[in-house]
Design a protein around this motif. Structure first.
Motif, PDB file in Angstrom:
ATOM      1  N   GLY A 285      -0.646   9.021   2.706  1.00 35.09           N
ATOM      2  CA  GLY A 285      -1.499   8.340   1.738  1.00 35.09           C
ATOM      3  C   GLY A 285      -2.232   7.141   2.298  1.00 35.09           C
ATOM      4  N   GLY A 286      -1.980   6.793   3.559  1.00 37.03           N
ATOM      5  CA  GLY A 286      -2.574   5.584   4.130  1.00 37.03           C
ATOM      6  C   GLY A 286      -4.085   5.530   4.024  1.00 37.03           C
ATOM      7  N   THR A 287      -4.771   6.567   4.519  1.00 39.15           N
ATOM      8  CA  THR A 287      -6.235   6.553   4.476  1.00 39.15           C
ATOM      9  C   THR A 287      -6.753   6.806   3.069  1.00 39.15           C
ATOM     10  N   ARG A 288      -6.034   7.614   2.324  1.00 40.75           N
ATOM     11  CA  ARG A 288      -6.472   7.989   0.974  1.00 40.75           C
ATOM     12  C   ARG A 288      -6.293   6.845  -0.028  1.00 40.75           C
TER      13      ARG A 288
ATOM     14  N   LYS B 257      -8.681   2.760  -1.707  1.00 41.53           N
ATOM     15  CA  LYS B 257      -8.831   2.597  -3.153  1.00 41.53           C
ATOM     16  C   LYS B 257      -8.415   1.203  -3.608  1.00 41.53           C
ATOM     17  N   ARG B 258      -7.741   0.474  -2.721  1.00 44.12           N
ATOM     18  CA  ARG B 258      -7.194  -0.834  -3.105  1.00 44.12           C
ATOM     19  C   ARG B 258      -7.960  -2.004  -2.500  1.00 44.12           C
ATOM     20  N   ILE B 259      -8.547  -1.771  -1.319  1.00 44.07           N
ATOM     21  CA  ILE B 259      -9.330  -2.821  -0.674  1.00 44.07           C
ATOM     22  C   ILE B 259     -10.675  -2.226  -0.277  1.00 44.07           C
TER      23      ILE B 259
ATOM     24  N   ALA C 161      -7.434  -9.768   0.663  1.00 50.45           N
ATOM     25  CA  ALA C 161      -8.169  -8.496   0.673  1.00 50.45           C
ATOM     26  C   ALA C 161      -8.096  -7.779  -0.670  1.00 50.45           C
ATOM     27  N   GLY C 162      -7.248  -8.269  -1.565  1.00 48.36           N
ATOM     28  CA  GLY C 162      -7.132  -7.667  -2.883  1.00 48.36           C
ATOM     29  C   GLY C 162      -6.036  -6.620  -3.003  1.00 48.36           C
ATOM     30  N   LEU C 163      -5.159  -6.527  -2.010  1.00 47.87           N
ATOM     31  CA  LEU C 163      -4.119  -5.503  -2.007  1.00 47.87           C
ATOM     32  C   LEU C 163      -3.016  -5.795  -3.018  1.00 47.87           C
TER      33      LEU C 163
END
Length: 260
Positions: free
Chosen positions: A144-147, A151-153, A176-178
């Motif tokens: 899920g790292g790239t996917r 979507k979070r940053i 970064a908004g994570l």
């Protein structure tokens, strides 16, 4: 041996706390540990628990990812079989009907960071360190790292993190908004429980439908994206660089990659 435990906590015991407990290996997950996480998540998903927290028994490390010592010398077939189990583990976290909160202190790296990304919310200490260093080992994130990171940053920031394999501090992750909450290590558990209680006090079916709606409406569905992501991941497995990356890690040396 139990490397993962869970218990009900909170005022009405409506919160499930899953505790990663393999401190001697920084909670690196083996096949056995992944099976335990999968089984616990499936049990909780069927229960009347309203919200879930994933924590670590070791404040120095949330989870350092897959145990590369176990993966060393695996054939391509064995690697793919094990990774299917890991995919099931990651998906079981993301697919729980209840919101899941990652409570992070110390290192959350590679698959450990992907456990975090498969959660719905993130509460972290300023001593937390995040990273997806797979490219330094001849592979790429496969859980899920790239996917999910993109979507979070911001997309350009996500590409920087995954293509450099850099370590990211809790403070940088927050900028970064994570994160949902950044706090001091001493206050981490208290802040996480407070957030969990706020969720648990609301109507459970309404909360579950809110989670499902957000997940479904945000661009490509998870099922579609999972298929695309794993195709790219599998391209990395049958490479000399993947074998070299794991071997170099086990031998505690700098890998020599050749692009094959």
């Amino acid at each position: 041996m139990a490397f993962v435990e869970w218990k009900r906590i909170g005022e009405k015991e409506a919160i499930a706390e899953i505790v990663l407990n393999r401190p001697e290996a920084r909670n690196a997950f083996t096949s056995e540990m992944a099976e335990q996480i999968l089984g616990i998540c499936q049990t909780i998903a069927k229960s009347d628990v309203r919200v879930v927290m994933i924590t670590s028994s070791n404040e120095k490390s949330f989870c350092s990812g897959a145990d590369l010592k176990e993966r060393n010398n695996m054939t391509e077939t064995e690697w793919k079989i094990q990774h299917k189990l890991f995919q099931q583990m990651f998906n079981s976290i993301a697919d729980m009907k209840q919101p899941v909160i990652a409570v992070v202190d110390g290192y959350a790296l590679a698959g450990g960071f992907e456990i975090v990304l498969n959660c719905d919310m993130i509460v972290a200490a300023d001593t937390a360190m995040f990273g997806l260093p797979e490219v330094t080992r001849g592979i790429m994130p496969g859980g899920g790292g790239t996917r999910l990171l993109s979507k979070r940053i911001n997309v350009h920031r996500a590409k920087e993190w995954v293509c450099t394999g850099k370590l990211v501090s809790g403070e940088e992750a927050d900028r970064a908004g994570l994160l949902n909450i950044l706090t001091k290590s001493d206050d981490l558990r208290k802040k996480a429980i407070k957030l969990a209680e706020k969720v648990a006090n609301n109507a459970p079916l309404a909360v579950q439908n809110c989670k499902a709606s957000v997940d479904e409406l945000f661009g490509m569905t998870n099922e579609e994206a999972r298929k695309v992501e794993i195709e790219y991941y599998n391209r990395c497995i049958n490479t000399e660089d993947r074998l070299e990356g794991v071997l170099a890690f086990v031998e505690k040396r700098t890998p020599v990659f050749v692009g094959k």
